[in-house]
Design a protein around this motif. Sequence first.
Motif, mmCIF file in Angstrom:
data_model
loop_
_atom_site.group_PDB
_atom_site.id
_atom_site.type_symbol
_atom_site.label_atom_id
_atom_site.label_comp_id
_atom_site.label_asym_id
_atom_site.label_seq_id
_atom_site.Cartn_x
_atom_site.Cartn_y
_atom_site.Cartn_z
ATOM 1 N N ASP A 119 47.700 34.529 44.526
ATOM 2 C CA ASP A 119 46.658 34.450 45.557
ATOM 3 C C ASP A 119 47.231 34.712 46.956
ATOM 4 O OD1 ASP A 119 48.277 32.210 45.733
ATOM 5 O OD2 ASP A 119 46.644 30.867 46.307
ATOM 6 N N THR A 122 45.013 37.153 48.886
ATOM 7 C CA THR A 122 43.606 36.754 48.967
ATOM 8 C C THR A 122 43.407 35.437 49.722
ATOM 9 O OG1 THR A 122 43.879 35.757 46.776
ATOM 10 C CG2 THR A 122 42.817 37.929 46.862
ATOM 11 N N PRO A 126 45.589 36.517 53.816
ATOM 12 C CA PRO A 126 44.663 37.667 53.715
ATOM 13 C C PRO A 126 44.989 38.762 54.731
ATOM 14 C CG PRO A 126 43.465 35.568 53.845
ATOM 15 C CD PRO A 126 44.899 35.262 54.145
ATOM 16 N N LYS A 131 49.876 44.906 50.856
ATOM 17 C CA LYS A 131 49.586 44.113 49.648
ATOM 18 C C LYS A 131 49.730 44.971 48.396
ATOM 19 C CE LYS A 131 46.002 41.478 52.066
ATOM 20 N NZ LYS A 131 44.590 41.064 52.066
ATOM 21 N N SER A 178 41.277 29.846 43.944
ATOM 22 C CA SER A 178 42.319 30.871 44.049
ATOM 23 C C SER A 178 42.547 31.633 42.746
ATOM 24 C CB SER A 178 43.640 30.225 44.487
ATOM 25 O OG SER A 178 43.502 29.633 45.734
ATOM 26 N N GLN A 182 42.664 41.062 42.255
ATOM 27 C CA GLN A 182 43.265 42.046 43.163
ATOM 28 C C GLN A 182 42.505 42.028 44.491
ATOM 29 O OE1 GLN A 182 43.457 46.040 41.558
ATOM 30 N NE2 GLN A 182 44.064 46.922 43.505
ATOM 31 N N ALA A 183 43.214 41.830 45.600
ATOM 32 C CA ALA A 183 42.556 41.878 46.911
ATOM 33 C C ALA A 183 42.006 43.289 47.121
ATOM 34 C CB ALA A 183 43.557 41.525 48.011
ATOM 35 N N GLU A 184 40.894 43.385 47.839
ATOM 36 C CA GLU A 184 40.253 44.698 48.059
ATOM 37 C C GLU A 184 41.206 45.716 48.666
ATOM 38 O OE1 GLU A 184 36.649 44.595 50.338
ATOM 39 O OE2 GLU A 184 35.670 43.427 48.754
#
Length: 221
Positions: A119, A122, A126, A131, A178, A182-184
């Motif tokens: 996490d 994310t 963030p 990333k 959490s 996958q973060a955008e």
Amino acid sequence: MSIVIAVDGTAASGKGTLAKKLAGHFGFAHLDSGALYRLSAFSVLEAKGDPKNEADALRGAQTIDFNLAGDPRIRTDIVGQAASFVAAIPAVREALFDFQKNFLDHPPGGAGAVMDGRDIGTVICPTATAKLFVDAKPEVRARRRWAELKAMGIRRGEEDLLRELNARDAADRSRPVSPLIQAEDAALLDTSDLGIDAAFAAALALVSAKIERALKDRHRS
Ligand code: CDP
């Protein structure tokens, strides 16, 4: 603001190795956040507690023995499983949040930080400079974990490990706090067909423009 590379991904995907190599390349500090959950779980198991019990798990997170960070006993699959249980408990994640945040805000050495986990891109950071989300086919990851455990003198069937990795990933992905996702703005790196050197070259290609730009900006200001 610190320069941060967030490396998230599935179990045994190679994210730890890549994070360590990226840190070495850029001269950044590295933190394996999974070790914090493994250390918490180890502490619970040593105290004969239940990793699914909130009070036991929180006590585990509060009584981490950082001297054991390099101890092979926290790397076993049993501790990995228990780590996934304690990691699903919000109070545990809260207890470990400040340590991680502080590491990123003040990375040892000052240059920057690479942190790997589930996490980081994310929830923990963030706004990370770059990333990555690292994954590989489950069969490939089970084989890697099998070889890793064998090197530690632990003999496990590959089939069992595959089942366990899949179950742990499913639990990590579906938990309310959490979750593994996958973060955008994370770049996906599939290491299924890549050896360590090729995977590192691919990881570097995905992050280096952003990191070089941030280093230049810092130099200018
Ligand atoms: O080495 P492996 O990929 O098997 O696992 P790890 O990175 O050491 O993490 C062990 C467990 O800790 C994971 O299955 C997650 O449940 C948990 N974890 C987490 O929830 N958040 C993180 N940032 C890192 C690990």
